[in-house]
Enzyme design. Structure first.
Site, PDB file in Angstrom:
ATOM      1  N   GLY A 217       0.836  -1.198   0.000  1.00 47.84           N
ATOM      2  CA  GLY A 217       0.000   0.000   0.000  1.00 47.84           C
ATOM      3  C   GLY A 217       0.874   1.253   0.000  1.00 47.84           C
ATOM      4  N   SER A 218       0.390   2.286   0.697  1.00 45.37           N
ATOM      5  CA  SER A 218       0.980   3.621   0.551  1.00 45.37           C
ATOM      6  C   SER A 218       2.398   3.763   1.087  1.00 45.37           C
ATOM      7  CB  SER A 218       0.086   4.647   1.225  1.00 45.37           C
ATOM      8  OG  SER A 218      -1.180   4.625   0.619  1.00 45.37           O
ATOM      9  N   THR A 219       2.885   2.801   1.894  1.00 50.00           N
ATOM     10  CA  THR A 219       4.294   2.901   2.325  1.00 50.00           C
ATOM     11  C   THR A 219       5.189   2.919   1.085  1.00 50.00           C
ATOM     12  OG1 THR A 219       4.375   0.489   2.551  1.00 50.00           O
ATOM     13  CG2 THR A 219       4.018   1.757   4.564  1.00 50.00           C
TER      14      THR A 219
END
Ligand code: ZN
Length: 777
Positions: free
Chosen positions: A344-346
């Site tokens: 995801g956004s990491t």
């Protein structure tokens, strides 16, 4: 065998598993194969001994003598942590065996019952089991007990000497001890009964640790007396194994495990948690775990929570056995290196680094988000997690908001080919090469699909971390490269190999594989990521630690594999952070697997994983000697240490406490402080009310810790004070805002603690408009 001990019941179908995934099957097959190979090796060795070696012996028995061999077991090396704390060590134990052939030859037949009875008593081995072994009358070696502790072995030796028994033998062996129990168990691993490493460092460095057994070959006369002084004896000395020093620091490991364990309780994680703490500059692993883990001293036992869960289910024997096998394999597995997940956004950190390095984005660019966008090759629009849209943002704001639309635009500017090349350069296709077994690679679109000029949907999704899988160790290694000037370091666990006198024989130096981005780009990414944690609008603000410059990124993704298995919505929530932002030293990645939909906390990396990383940083940074620098607001909210007041006059004590900003309550009517709550030298919230006792006794009974999750800071503080307890907080700055809520407590609700104890709570900003891409539970 009774159900409930977590051991597989002895049935034929032990290894059948319901809906197994490929890696479990592979692992199980591997273990089975290993056991089979080891068992056969022993059998073949024994056959060889009996049929070939012994035949030779019998041939030479013309001189009425026999050759006998005794093994001198080499001592297996010790495994130390970075501070030379022992993680694994060997100690002398014994194997007790009987020799039916010698019984027939030398003992009175009526001795058999006496020996059997006494051995059964001393060794706590079933009488009939030992009795049956005498039937193999041509055998010289029937084991009665393995790994016998020295005091018990002494009893057997006494028995042997008392009756001058030739048919009872005690031979030296060694046993592996893990003094810290489950701490770092998946890293350290364990050994089997024959002292071969089966998991973790014990397996990877088995050859170094083992050393080489020695042996004594002696000639035995017909009457069984060793002719050891005749010159016929050959003595081959054992070479002890080498010892290892790990990069893992037991204290850091403890902080990691403690905080992950609290996360499991706080968010009712249904599938455990994992985390890694890495030295950003060297790639050295300071801590790594997946919980639940296990105690390597009893590696075949399930941990208590898993066992209780299994026993609560109504399972057939077959399913129960399969579930136990699965659970054992899972608790042994080092998930941060072997399991893949959608980051995801990491992963937006990587997109940011690529874009800045390529010069296709700058800090002055603006990105408009109207909530969704068209992407070539997609039939439907691609949505930002915030469907209302983020409006116009600069680069730092796009990162703070974790805006999908902005990051897709960055990805499109980078282009599929460049993007793919960077993914490879950051190491996401291969293995990191860490010195542990079982590492997985990432799972990605093929080159052709990713770079399809007619279809940008893969590139678009990858720009914000979706539609591919990676391992946690890959991500923390790549993010460490972004943080440390662009150098991709190879992660490692063993720092030194020592000989048995403690001399260093091998030194594992940090290894830079390549430089992926420039030092300038690295500094710019660090500054943006610091703003993700450090500003009020930042989705990562719950990882904030007063006095420290933490940088990082949140991540939330659907755990599709688990959804398929359970039929329930499941999520990975994660946070990767590093600190201090201006000179990064340590990176922390936390991945929480399947938080309960009903924990009361907004399901998101920002709401759940960020505060866990914040707590780990708050424990680890002071331990590593990184200094706190407070601004004035932080200083006003910082916890304050309570001074020692016992023995002082009430007036003096009151003055000192009030000078530190505490209020004071006095119990009793004396003029001298006889006791205080809380105790001296603990830190509590600024402005708390300290109790001084003047002749009256402090209550000695324990107090039940109340449940605080979801309460505002002020509510939690008041609730604790009612019980005579004190509050201290980590995470978001304490305030009267209703958005600042308790999302975890270091002491579980319902536990009994001493009156006047301090309960640490984790505060988060639970405002969903800035909590980050997340999911309402
Ligand atoms: Zn957006």
């Amino acid at each position: 065998m009774e159900r409930g001990d977590g051991k597989v019941k002895k049935k034929n179908n032990v290894t059948q598993m319901p809906a197994p995934n490929a890696s479990l099957v592979r692992r199980t097959l591997w273990l089975m194969l290993l056991f089979v190979v080891v068992t056969f090796a022993i059998l073949i060795g024994r056959l060889y001994q009996l049929q070939i070696v012994d035949r030779e012996k019998y041939k030479t028995a013309a001189v009425e003598q026999q050759l006998r061999e005794t093994t001198l077991t080499a001592s297996r090396g010790t495994i130390y942590d970075a501070n030379m704390q022992i993680l694994a060590m060997s100690a002398g134990v014994s194997t007790v065996f009987i020799s039916p052939a010698e019984l027939v030859k030398y003992e009175e037949t009526d001795m058999k019952a006496m020996i059997t009875s006494r051995l059964s008593e001393i060794l706590d081995v079933d009488y009939d089991t030992i009795w049956a072994k005498w039937d193999r009358t041509s055998s010289w070696y029937e084991t009665v007990a393995y790994k016998v502790e020295p005091d018990v072995a002494d009893e057997v030796v006494k028995l042997k000497n008392e009756y001058d028994l030739k048919s009872v033998h005690v031979s030296p062996d060694s046993k592996r001890y893990y003094p810290n129990g489950s701490l770092a168990s998946q890293i350290v691993g364990f050994v089997g009964r024959d002292n071969n490493g089966l998991e973790g460092i014990e397996a990877v460095y088995d050859e170094e640790l083992q050393g080489e057994n020695g042996r004594i070959v002696r000639v035995t006369a017909e009457n069984g007396v060793d002719l050891i002084y005749t010159g016929y004896e050959n003595y081959y000395d054992a070479t002890d194994g080498k010892s290892l020093v790990l990069t893992v620091d037991s204290n850091v490991q403890h902080y990691l495990e403690k905080n992950l364990s609290q996360a499991i309780d706080d968010y009712q994680l249904e599938n455990g948690a994992m985390g890694i703490v890495m030295n950003v500059k060297t790639g050295a692993i300071l801590g790594m775990t997946s919980l639940p883990n296990y105690d390597p001293n009893n590696y075949q036992s399930l941990n208590e929570e898993t066992l209780a869960e299994l026993n609560a289910q109504e399972l057939s024997d077959e399913d129960y056995n399969a579930a136990v096998t699965n659970a054992l394999l899972k608790q042994w597995r080092n998930r941060p290196i072997s399991d893949t997940y959608e980051p995801g956004s990491t992963f937006k950190i990587m997109t940011l680094a690529m874009g800045l390095e390529e010069g296709v984005i700058t800090e002055n660019d603006t990105f408009y988000c109207g909530g969704n966008m068209e992407v070539k090759g997609r039939t439907d629009p691609l949505w930002c997690w915030n469907h209302a849209g983020h409006g116009t943002q600069n680069l730092a704001q796009a990162a703070q908001h974790s805006c999908n639309v902005a990051f897709v635009n960055m990805g499109l500017r980078i282009g599929a080919k460049k993007f793919y090349d960077y993914i490879e350069a950051f190491g996401f296709f291969g293995r990191t090469g860490i010195d542990l077994y079982g590492e997985s690679t990432g799972v990605w679109w093929s080159h052709d699909v990713f770079e399809d000029p007619q279809n940008f949907s893969q590139l678009a999704s990858a720009s914000f971390g979706q539609t591919f899988n990676i391992t946690p160790i890959q991500l923390i290694t790549a993010v460490s490269a972004v943080a440390n000037g662009g150098y991709l370091m190879q992660p490692y666990i063993v720092s030194k190999v020592l000989d048995n006198e403690g001399n260093v024989v091998e030194n594992h130096e940090p290894k830079a594989l390549r430089q992926v981005i420039s030092e300038d780009t690295s500094r710019r990414v660090c500054a943006i990521l610091e703003s993700v944690v450090g500003t009020k609008e930042g989705t990562g603000k719950n990882a904030y630690v007063a006095g420290y410059r933490v940088a990082g990124k949140t991540g939330t993704a659907e755990n599709v594999t688990r959804e398929v298995q359970t039929g329930m919505k499941s999520y990975w929530v994660s946070f990767i952070g590093f600190a201090p932002a201006d000179d990064p030293q340590v990176a922390v990645l936390v991945v929480l697997d399947s938080p309960s939909l009903s924990s009361g906390i907004y399901i998101s990396g920002g709401g759940m994983a960020a505060p866990v990383v914040g707590r780990i940083m708050a424990d680890v940074l002071p331990y590593l000697g990184v200094e706190q620098v407070f601004d004035s607001e932080e200083a006003a909210n910082a916890d304050v240490k309570v001074p020692a007041e016992k023995g002082r006059s009430i007036a003096d004590a009151r003055q000192e406490l009030e000078d530190k900003g505490f209020t004071v309550r006095v119990v009793g009517d004396g003029s001298v402080v006889t006791d205080q709550a809380p105790m001296a030298n603990v830190s509590i919230a600024a402005g708390s009310s300290v109790i001084l006792y003047a002749g009256s006794d402090k209550p000695s009974d324990t107090v039940e810790v109340p449940a605080l999750n979801g309460m505002s800071y002020a509510q939690a503080k008041a609730r604790l004070e009612v019980e005579g307890l004190f509050i201290r907080s980590v995470g978001a700055a304490p305030s009267t805002s209703w958005n600042i809520v308790v999302s975890g407590q270091a002491v579980t609700a319902g536990s009994e603690v001493a009156y006047g104890s301090v309960i640490q709570v984790t505060l988060i900003d639970n405002d969903s408009s800035v909590a980050g891409e997340g999911f309402h539970g």
